[in-house]
Scaffold this active site. Structure first.
Site, PDB file in Angstrom:
ATOM      1  N   LYS A  17     -10.239  -2.925   2.344  1.00  0.00           N
ATOM      2  CA  LYS A  17      -9.863  -4.234   1.802  1.00  0.00           C
ATOM      3  C   LYS A  17     -10.387  -5.336   2.711  1.00  0.00           C
ATOM      4  CE  LYS A  17      -5.541  -4.525  -0.765  1.00  0.00           C
ATOM      5  NZ  LYS A  17      -4.116  -4.817  -0.594  1.00  0.00           N
TER       6      LYS A  17
HETATM    7  C1  E4P Z   1      -2.341  -5.897  -3.496  1.00  0.00           C
HETATM    8  O1  E4P Z   1      -3.176  -5.124  -3.110  1.00  0.00           O
HETATM    9  C2  E4P Z   1      -1.326  -6.511  -2.637  1.00  0.00           C
HETATM   10  O2  E4P Z   1      -0.939  -5.582  -1.661  1.00  0.00           O
HETATM   11  C3  E4P Z   1      -0.063  -6.883  -3.367  1.00  0.00           C
HETATM   12  O3  E4P Z   1      -0.110  -6.653  -4.743  1.00  0.00           O
HETATM   13  C4  E4P Z   1       0.572  -8.156  -2.949  1.00  0.00           C
HETATM   14  O4  E4P Z   1       1.743  -8.352  -3.692  1.00  0.00           O
HETATM   15  P1  E4P Z   1       2.927  -9.338  -3.283  1.00  0.00           P
HETATM   16  O5  E4P Z   1       2.600 -10.689  -3.772  1.00  0.00           O
HETATM   17  O6  E4P Z   1       4.130  -8.765  -3.978  1.00  0.00           O
HETATM   18  O7  E4P Z   1       3.051  -9.275  -1.778  1.00  0.00           O
END
Ligand code: E4P
Length: 220
Positions: free
Chosen positions: A83
């Site tokens: 990522k």
């Molecule tokens: C995606 O890869 C992220 O880890 C995630 O969906 C973030 O979500 P949040 O807004 O609930 O922290």
């Protein structure tokens, strides 16, 4: 649409994996920090548990550092996806990783323009954050629809992953919009199964079955 878990908790991953519907896992530094254990060991455990792609996030901010970290993360397992954030450094490191044949997930995407950039560098996954847009009174689902439309018109092969999902209807709407993947917290995954009529129906079936057994036993 593939269903991913958005967690770094190995017990949650094991439980949902037993259902036979787990397509992959996404983690982020916040989710890993919540587990209060060695990130490297945790990532290795998750990569071994899950057959599908597991996103592991870089934390270096400069392109060289992020690239080096990305190469290390990719080396943790064949299903590791690196990522990188939607920043100039993330694009630079990301395109170098893609050239090395490493699959990347471009995260923290909040606009169609950012999604176009992610596709242009050949990202494996682009992650628009729906819930966080909704939190600031914007329309996360509208962003997802626009990205799916643009990707279809342009023939981009990057997988659209609906992220930051908060409830089952987010998942249903993401599927209708044409997302390739939806990632969700454990609680949302469990909510997908639930329907009050299922519970009521099951209770009734079991009561009727018990009644029949009792009648037969009395008659015997
Ligand atoms: C995606 O890869 C992220 O880890 C995630 O969906 C973030 O979500 P949040 O807004 O609930 O922290």
């Amino acid at each position: 649409m593939k269903l991913f878990l958005d967690t770094a908790n190995i017990e949650e991953i094991r439980e949902i994996n037993r259902w036979g519907v787990l397509g992959g896992v996404t983690t982020n530094p916040t989710l890993v920090a919540k587990e209060r254990s060695d990130p490297l060991q945790l990532w290795k455990e998750i990569l071994a548990e899950v057959a599908g792609p597991v996103s592991l996030e870089t934390t270096e901010l400069d392109a060289d550092g992020m690239y080096r970290q990305g190469v290390e993360l990719a080396g943790l397992g064949p299903n590791a996806v690196v990522k990188v954030p939607m920043t100039p450094a993330g694009l630079e490191a990301g395109s170098r990783l893609v050239k090395d044949g490493i699959r990347i997930n471009v995260t923290l995407v909040f606009s169609p323009a950012q999604a176009i950039l992610a596709a242009e560098i050949g990202a494996f996954i682009v992650s628009p954050f729906l819930g966080r847009l909704d939190d600031v009174s914007a329309d996360g689902m509208d962003l997802l629809r626009r990205i799916c439309e643009i990707y279809q018109v342009q023939g981009y092969e990057t997988n659209v992953l609906a992220a930051s999902l908060r409830h089952p209807m987010h998942v249903v709407e993401a599927a209708a919009a044409g997302a390739d993947i939806a990632t969700m917290p454990y609680a949302v995954f469990r909510q997908l199964v639930k329907h009050p009529l299922t519970d009521i129906g099951l209770e009734r079936f079991l009561q009727d079955w018990k009644g029949l057994r009792e009648e037969l036993e009395e008659g015997a």
